[in-house]
Design a protein around this motif. Sequence first.
Motif, mmCIF file in Angstrom:
data_model
loop_
_atom_site.group_PDB
_atom_site.id
_atom_site.type_symbol
_atom_site.label_atom_id
_atom_site.label_comp_id
_atom_site.label_asym_id
_atom_site.label_seq_id
_atom_site.Cartn_x
_atom_site.Cartn_y
_atom_site.Cartn_z
ATOM 1 N N CYS A 267 0.811 -1.225 0.000
ATOM 2 C CA CYS A 267 0.000 0.000 0.000
ATOM 3 C C CYS A 267 0.836 1.263 0.000
ATOM 4 C CB CYS A 267 -0.948 -0.005 1.197
ATOM 5 S SG CYS A 267 -2.075 -1.393 1.187
ATOM 6 N N LEU B 269 -4.849 0.780 -7.264
ATOM 7 C CA LEU B 269 -6.230 0.676 -6.790
ATOM 8 C C LEU B 269 -7.094 1.818 -7.311
ATOM 9 C CD1 LEU B 269 -5.349 -0.469 -3.187
ATOM 10 C CD2 LEU B 269 -6.677 -1.804 -4.836
ATOM 11 N N ASP C 138 -9.604 -0.287 -9.293
ATOM 12 C CA ASP C 138 -10.586 -0.824 -8.344
ATOM 13 C C ASP C 138 -11.212 0.270 -7.481
ATOM 14 O OD1 ASP C 138 -12.124 -2.746 -7.032
ATOM 15 O OD2 ASP C 138 -10.592 -3.103 -5.516
ATOM 16 N N GLN D 91 -14.184 0.760 -6.889
ATOM 17 C CA GLN D 91 -15.392 0.268 -6.217
ATOM 18 C C GLN D 91 -15.083 -0.669 -5.051
ATOM 19 O OE1 GLN D 91 -18.263 1.644 -7.115
ATOM 20 N NE2 GLN D 91 -17.060 2.773 -8.640
ATOM 21 N N GLN D 92 -13.794 -0.806 -4.681
ATOM 22 C CA GLN D 92 -13.380 -1.584 -3.508
ATOM 23 C C GLN D 92 -13.755 -3.066 -3.626
ATOM 24 O OE1 GLN D 92 -14.432 0.120 0.283
ATOM 25 N NE2 GLN D 92 -14.331 2.203 -0.478
ATOM 26 N N GLN D 93 -13.507 -3.656 -4.781
ATOM 27 C CA GLN D 93 -13.775 -5.081 -4.948
ATOM 28 C C GLN D 93 -12.686 -5.942 -4.306
ATOM 29 O OE1 GLN D 93 -16.649 -6.422 -6.555
ATOM 30 N NE2 GLN D 93 -17.213 -4.282 -6.185
ATOM 31 N N CYS E 109 -9.452 -7.105 -1.834
ATOM 32 C CA CYS E 109 -8.957 -6.868 -0.485
ATOM 33 C C CYS E 109 -7.527 -6.336 -0.596
ATOM 34 C CB CYS E 109 -9.017 -8.125 0.367
ATOM 35 S SG CYS E 109 -7.827 -9.404 -0.057
ATOM 36 N N PHE F 248 -6.754 3.537 5.629
ATOM 37 C CA PHE F 248 -7.491 3.456 4.371
ATOM 38 C C PHE F 248 -6.689 4.028 3.210
ATOM 39 C CE2 PHE F 248 -10.388 3.535 7.903
ATOM 40 C CZ PHE F 248 -11.291 2.527 7.614
ATOM 41 N N THR G 158 -9.674 5.786 -2.783
ATOM 42 C CA THR G 158 -10.666 4.704 -2.931
ATOM 43 C C THR G 158 -11.312 4.311 -1.610
ATOM 44 O OG1 THR G 158 -9.054 2.928 -2.604
ATOM 45 C CG2 THR G 158 -9.327 3.768 -4.859
ATOM 46 N N HIS H 150 -10.266 1.859 0.414
ATOM 47 C CA HIS H 150 -10.044 0.476 0.830
ATOM 48 C C HIS H 150 -9.441 0.440 2.239
ATOM 49 C CE1 HIS H 150 -10.014 -0.087 -3.578
ATOM 50 N NE2 HIS H 150 -10.242 -1.377 -3.369
ATOM 51 N N ARG H 151 -9.978 -0.433 3.081
ATOM 52 C CA ARG H 151 -9.358 -0.639 4.396
ATOM 53 C C ARG H 151 -8.149 -1.549 4.240
ATOM 54 N NH1 ARG H 151 -9.357 -4.300 8.563
ATOM 55 N NH2 ARG H 151 -9.039 -3.423 10.650
#
Length: 309
Positions: A235, A243, A247, A249-251, A253, A265, A269, A271-272
């Motif tokens: 990350c 991402l 991605d 839409q947070q599809q 992991c 996060f 986006t 994402h956690r």
Amino acid sequence: MRNGGDSVVYRTHLDNVCRLIQKTIPQQQGTALEVGCGTGEFLRVLEPCVGQQLSLLGVDPSVQPHQDGRIRFDSYLFDKAHLPQIPSDLVLLISRHMIEHVVNPLEMLRLFACALPDNGVLYLETLRLDWILEQGAFFDFGYEHCAYFTDDFMRRLLAAAGFQILAWKTSYQNQYFSIFATRRRGTPCGAGAILAPTPHNELLRAQEGFSCVKEAYQYAKANFIPSPDVCIWGCAQKGVVWLNLFDPQQQCCVVDGNPYKQGRFILGTGHRILAPRELKNRPPKAVFVMNKIYLDEIKAVVSELFPGQ
């Protein structure tokens, strides 16, 4: 500032840089100053390497002024107004992953030259554009970076800032520059040569490299399908850019081994960021590693989490 968390690979890189510093400025007494030190991660790694030889100072506008053992932290932006605060016994000025965030890197390098005495040394570490182009790593271009440097451009830039290169190395599997330079004797503070124009063959080479980057992006865009079964591992900038591109839409992991990032996060986006152990609750069918330097390390973690799979 980069932070590799618990990564052995990243810690090995920091240790290697410390050994380079020991080799380049052996037995010198004085102050080592890191510009843009962040939390002081690198200075803490450097401290045991230099023993009592160097006093350590980190400056960054984001830190609170304090003393941590032999490391002193000051809160200010490194600019011309603060040159009088630079210790007179400065022997080493460290700039790691800062110069690419500066709008005018030549002006900043000339400021570094002003801060250094004649025998002072600059350690400069930043991303290599040549590696990015060779790898087609389109996801290595981040909005927070104002400049990228080819090998040729970096040499011309340092010369224009009044520096003479002492040691030219690449590190982090050729992803970074690790350069030692000293101010060219007789160069007045704030002066230097005119920045030499880019050779025509370098422009053609860069153009070809960016064509490869575009092709890599188009291939990924056509073939990458985000899903809950897909894990993006890493990350830092590469993962964040990937991402946001593929991605939103947070599809997928998202995992990172750095404990300072876990539970937070992804910028843009949302994402956690999971710790590796959290994959136990949602085993992925595919893991995309954002930086191949960590591939073996991540394989070992995944094998431990899912033995025999």
